[in-house]
Motif scaffolding. Structure first.
Motif, mmCIF file in Angstrom:
data_model
loop_
_atom_site.group_PDB
_atom_site.id
_atom_site.type_symbol
_atom_site.label_atom_id
_atom_site.label_comp_id
_atom_site.label_asym_id
_atom_site.label_seq_id
_atom_site.Cartn_x
_atom_site.Cartn_y
_atom_site.Cartn_z
ATOM 1 N N PHE A 146 -24.637 32.438 35.469
ATOM 2 C CA PHE A 146 -23.501 32.666 34.621
ATOM 3 C C PHE A 146 -22.569 33.795 35.381
ATOM 4 O O PHE A 146 -21.368 33.920 35.193
ATOM 5 C CB PHE A 146 -23.711 32.960 33.297
ATOM 6 C CG PHE A 146 -23.569 31.940 32.177
ATOM 7 C CD1 PHE A 146 -22.113 31.416 32.274
ATOM 8 C CD2 PHE A 146 -24.312 31.516 31.314
ATOM 9 C CE1 PHE A 146 -21.760 30.315 31.264
ATOM 10 C CE2 PHE A 146 -24.005 30.290 30.468
ATOM 11 C CZ PHE A 146 -22.757 29.800 30.672
ATOM 12 N N SER A 170 -20.949 32.137 38.296
ATOM 13 C CA SER A 170 -19.938 31.239 37.585
ATOM 14 C C SER A 170 -18.781 32.239 37.164
ATOM 15 O O SER A 170 -17.551 32.030 37.263
ATOM 16 C CB SER A 170 -20.363 30.410 36.451
ATOM 17 O OG SER A 170 -19.479 29.864 35.549
ATOM 18 N N GLN A 171 -19.136 33.228 36.297
ATOM 19 C CA GLN A 171 -17.871 34.143 35.731
ATOM 20 C C GLN A 171 -17.054 34.813 37.116
ATOM 21 O O GLN A 171 -16.008 34.783 36.895
ATOM 22 C CB GLN A 171 -18.637 35.130 35.056
ATOM 23 C CG GLN A 171 -18.836 34.789 33.541
ATOM 24 C CD GLN A 171 -17.618 34.533 32.688
ATOM 25 O OE1 GLN A 171 -16.815 35.399 32.509
ATOM 26 N NE2 GLN A 171 -17.233 33.271 32.567
ATOM 27 N N THR A 226 -15.079 32.174 38.414
ATOM 28 C CA THR A 226 -13.998 31.572 37.417
ATOM 29 C C THR A 226 -12.900 32.773 37.263
ATOM 30 O O THR A 226 -11.810 32.525 37.349
ATOM 31 C CB THR A 226 -14.389 31.675 35.973
ATOM 32 O OG1 THR A 226 -15.556 30.482 35.962
ATOM 33 C CG2 THR A 226 -13.667 31.089 34.862
ATOM 34 N N SER A 227 -13.130 34.195 37.440
ATOM 35 C CA SER A 227 -12.413 35.184 37.356
ATOM 36 C C SER A 227 -11.467 35.190 38.731
ATOM 37 O O SER A 227 -10.395 35.437 38.538
ATOM 38 C CB SER A 227 -13.156 36.523 37.248
ATOM 39 O OG SER A 227 -13.599 36.639 35.943
ATOM 40 N N ASN A 259 -17.644 30.011 26.664
ATOM 41 C CA ASN A 259 -17.855 31.451 26.589
ATOM 42 C C ASN A 259 -18.623 31.719 25.344
ATOM 43 O O ASN A 259 -19.638 32.564 25.589
ATOM 44 C CB ASN A 259 -16.270 32.009 25.716
ATOM 45 C CG ASN A 259 -15.283 32.141 26.884
ATOM 46 O OD1 ASN A 259 -15.649 31.904 28.089
ATOM 47 N ND2 ASN A 259 -14.077 32.141 26.478
ATOM 48 N N MET A 271 -21.961 31.448 27.127
ATOM 49 C CA MET A 271 -22.440 32.329 28.142
ATOM 50 C C MET A 271 -22.940 33.740 26.978
ATOM 51 O O MET A 271 -24.040 34.102 27.461
ATOM 52 C CB MET A 271 -21.235 32.851 28.660
ATOM 53 C CG MET A 271 -21.431 34.274 29.378
ATOM 54 S SD MET A 271 -19.784 34.613 30.252
ATOM 55 C CE MET A 271 -18.834 35.067 28.859
ATOM 56 N N PHE A 320 -20.491 42.194 32.554
ATOM 57 C CA PHE A 320 -19.031 42.209 32.559
ATOM 58 C C PHE A 320 -18.523 43.425 33.640
ATOM 59 O O PHE A 320 -17.735 43.259 34.446
ATOM 60 C CB PHE A 320 -18.490 42.582 31.406
ATOM 61 C CG PHE A 320 -18.423 41.454 30.385
ATOM 62 C CD1 PHE A 320 -17.951 40.189 30.720
ATOM 63 C CD2 PHE A 320 -19.196 41.365 29.143
ATOM 64 C CE1 PHE A 320 -18.163 38.991 29.733
ATOM 65 C CE2 PHE A 320 -19.418 40.479 28.237
ATOM 66 C CZ PHE A 320 -18.868 39.250 28.814
ATOM 67 N N ARG A 335 -19.518 42.066 37.117
ATOM 68 C CA ARG A 335 -18.593 40.743 37.492
ATOM 69 C C ARG A 335 -17.473 41.295 37.732
ATOM 70 O O ARG A 335 -16.975 40.770 38.731
ATOM 71 C CB ARG A 335 -18.487 40.023 36.123
ATOM 72 C CG ARG A 335 -17.587 38.728 36.235
ATOM 73 C CD ARG A 335 -16.894 38.092 34.950
ATOM 74 N NE ARG A 335 -16.043 39.281 34.246
ATOM 75 C CZ ARG A 335 -15.593 39.055 33.154
ATOM 76 N NH1 ARG A 335 -15.799 38.059 32.516
ATOM 77 N NH2 ARG A 335 -14.735 39.852 32.676
ATOM 78 N N ASP A 336 -16.743 42.278 37.054
ATOM 79 C CA ASP A 336 -15.393 42.842 37.284
ATOM 80 C C ASP A 336 -15.288 43.598 38.711
ATOM 81 O O ASP A 336 -14.369 43.356 39.488
ATOM 82 C CB ASP A 336 -14.861 43.618 36.261
ATOM 83 C CG ASP A 336 -14.659 42.966 35.039
ATOM 84 O OD1 ASP A 336 -14.662 41.718 35.265
ATOM 85 O OD2 ASP A 336 -14.482 43.555 33.944
ATOM 86 N N ASP A 379 -17.691 26.257 40.893
ATOM 87 C CA ASP A 379 -18.142 26.422 39.486
ATOM 88 C C ASP A 379 -19.005 25.605 38.711
ATOM 89 O O ASP A 379 -19.752 25.711 37.982
ATOM 90 C CB ASP A 379 -16.964 27.095 38.831
ATOM 91 C CG ASP A 379 -17.310 27.721 37.444
ATOM 92 O OD1 ASP A 379 -18.337 28.546 37.696
ATOM 93 O OD2 ASP A 379 -16.691 27.450 36.573
ATOM 94 N N THR A 421 -12.280 43.265 28.873
ATOM 95 C CA THR A 421 -13.657 42.835 28.322
ATOM 96 C C THR A 421 -13.578 43.111 26.952
ATOM 97 O O THR A 421 -14.365 42.120 25.813
ATOM 98 C CB THR A 421 -14.573 43.363 29.106
ATOM 99 O OG1 THR A 421 -14.594 43.481 30.497
ATOM 100 C CG2 THR A 421 -16.110 42.867 28.522
#
Length: 434
Positions: free
Chosen positions: A19, A22-23, A26-27, A135, A138, A151, A154-155, A200, A342
């Motif tokens: 995930f 994937s995130q 996706t982002s 979401n 997730m 998060f 991810r960012d 993805d 977030t």
């Protein structure tokens, strides 16, 4: 990269790591099909600058319309397969607008614009409906104590990759624009986005999906009214999200247009500024991860929205003569970006009930979208109404887009005080699925 964060990520389970991948994909995809590149494509297609914000807010309109198709999920048995298929189809639907300048080149501008609006509305409506389920899937997979790290990591990873891809596309567009061939640059960016969508899709297929109470919830209209009527705390939260989304989308969809059309900055220049913001965002992302593991998302969102509101007042003072002020905006944006984005996503899980989860999430998405789309329409109206007027304030010429930004900032500050007085005094229920 901070070793502590990496060590925590290594402890994630297989599905949690998938995930996370994937995130990140996706982002990156979302960043490529939004912001300055989408703004530039819409201007290329023929959308007027005062209407750009309305088009960029179509995803919000789609969140409203998704309530109308929400009942279709009652028909599906294999939620995992349908979520994945609908997300992929919707993403390719959005990307298909790149073909409009070629397929409809012999038609008038109005045909191109209406076709763009129709395709984006349908595609984003299905993307929104599947996105709510994705979401929740997730959040159910990532335990509450790991969400801050999830998060933040991810960012941190996304911003760097996105910056490189976006900067390359922007540079290509600027170079091709001289020869009136900037369309090739937009097509290249969308081709990359299509590859990300396929990757993805492949990753999501490998993530396990647990059948839970969500499947037993049938999305019926009476349930929506029941939740609004009986859960007063959630109703106050919906009012907050309505005001917040209205304030953010009054001016937020127009600042790229302001830089391209009014300040006349090049795509490359804008991407350099964004890169500067990204460096700041990467530097503080781990700090946001630690903060999020200890402080409620509602309080994080309140602080970041206050700073965003002040930013819009600063935007109003940025002209060609005072362009240096734009660095203040991009630095502060980098500081708050992870917490703001977030926080907007996670705050709803502090206010939804433990039953009828999808009803709560759908209502939240719908009300937020209603405020956002109304804000973009109102912003378009304000810009059009003051299009030929310029007011002098301390030697700075204030035009229609700057007036819109001032109003936007004022509404955001109102939402901060509303949250402080009405919401944060009673936050005993914190809902996390996991």
């Amino acid at each position: 990269m901070e070793e502590g964060m990496l060590a925590q990520v290594r402890k994630f389970g297989g599905d949690q790591k998938r995930f996370l991948a994937s995130q990140m994909i996706t982002s990156t995809y979302n960043n490529l099909i939004s912001g300055v590149l989408m703004t530039g494509l819409l201007l290329y297609i023929g959308v007027r600058p005062s209407r750009i914000g309305v088009f960029l807010s179509i995803p919000l309109l789609a969140n409203i319309l998704q309530l109308a198709i929400g009942k279709m999920w009652n028909w599906f048995y294999n939620y995992k397969k349908m979520i994945n298929c609908i997300v992929l189809a919707a993403r390719f639907g959005i990307l298909s607008i790149i073909g409009i300048p070629i397929l409809f080149r012999d038609n008038g501008q109005s045909v191109k614009i209406w076709m763009t609006a129709m395709i984006l509305t349908v595609s984003y409506t299905f993307a929104s409906s599947a996105g709510i389920h994705l979401n929740l899937w997730m959040v159910q997979t990532i335990p509450a104590e790991k969400q801050g790290t999830f998060f933040a990591f991810r960012d941190r990873m996304v911003v760097g990759v996105t910056m490189l891809i976006s900067f390359g596309a922007a540079y290509l567009i600027d170079q091709l624009k001289v020869a009136n061939l900037e369309y090739i640059g937009f097509a290249t960016a969308f081709l990359i986005a299509s590859l990300l969508a396929v990757i993805d899709y492949t990753i999501l297929r490998k993530i396990s999906y647990e059948r839970n109470v969500e499947k037993k919830e049938r999305l019926e209209w009476p349930l929506y009214w029941k939740v609004i009527k009986e859960d007063r705390r959630f109703l106050r939260f919906l009012i907050y999200m309505l005001v917040l989304s209205l304030g953010m989308n009054l001016a937020n969809p127009y600042y790229n247009t302001y830089m391209l059309d009014c300040l006349e900055l090049k795509y490359t220049h804008i991407m350099c500024l964004t890169g500067f913001q990204v460096c700041v965002q990467i530097a503080v992302s781990s700090i946001w991860g630690k903060i999020a593991n200890r402080i409620r998302w509602s309080r994080i969102l309140n602080v970041t929205v206050f700073i965003l509101g002040v930013q819009f007042f600063i935007w109003a003072m940025v002209t060609k003569e005072s362009i240096g002020l734009i660095y203040v905006i991009f630095i502060s944006s980098g500081l708050i970006s992870t917490g703001l984005v977030t926080g907007q996503f996670m705050i709803q899980y502090e206010f939804i009930g433990h039953q009828n989860t999808m009803v709560y999430l759908s209502l939240c998405a719908c009300v937020t979208a209603l405020g956002g789309f109304s804000g973009s329409l109102l912003g378009s109206g304000i810009i059009s109404a003051f299009a030929d007027k310029v007011y002098q304030l301390g030697g700075i010429g204030i035009g229609s887009m700057q007036i819109n930004m001032i109003i936007s900032g004022s509404i955001l500050l109102v939402s901060v005080f509303y949250a402080k007085i009405v919401l944060n005094r009673n936050t005993e229920r914190s809902y996390y699925v996991g």
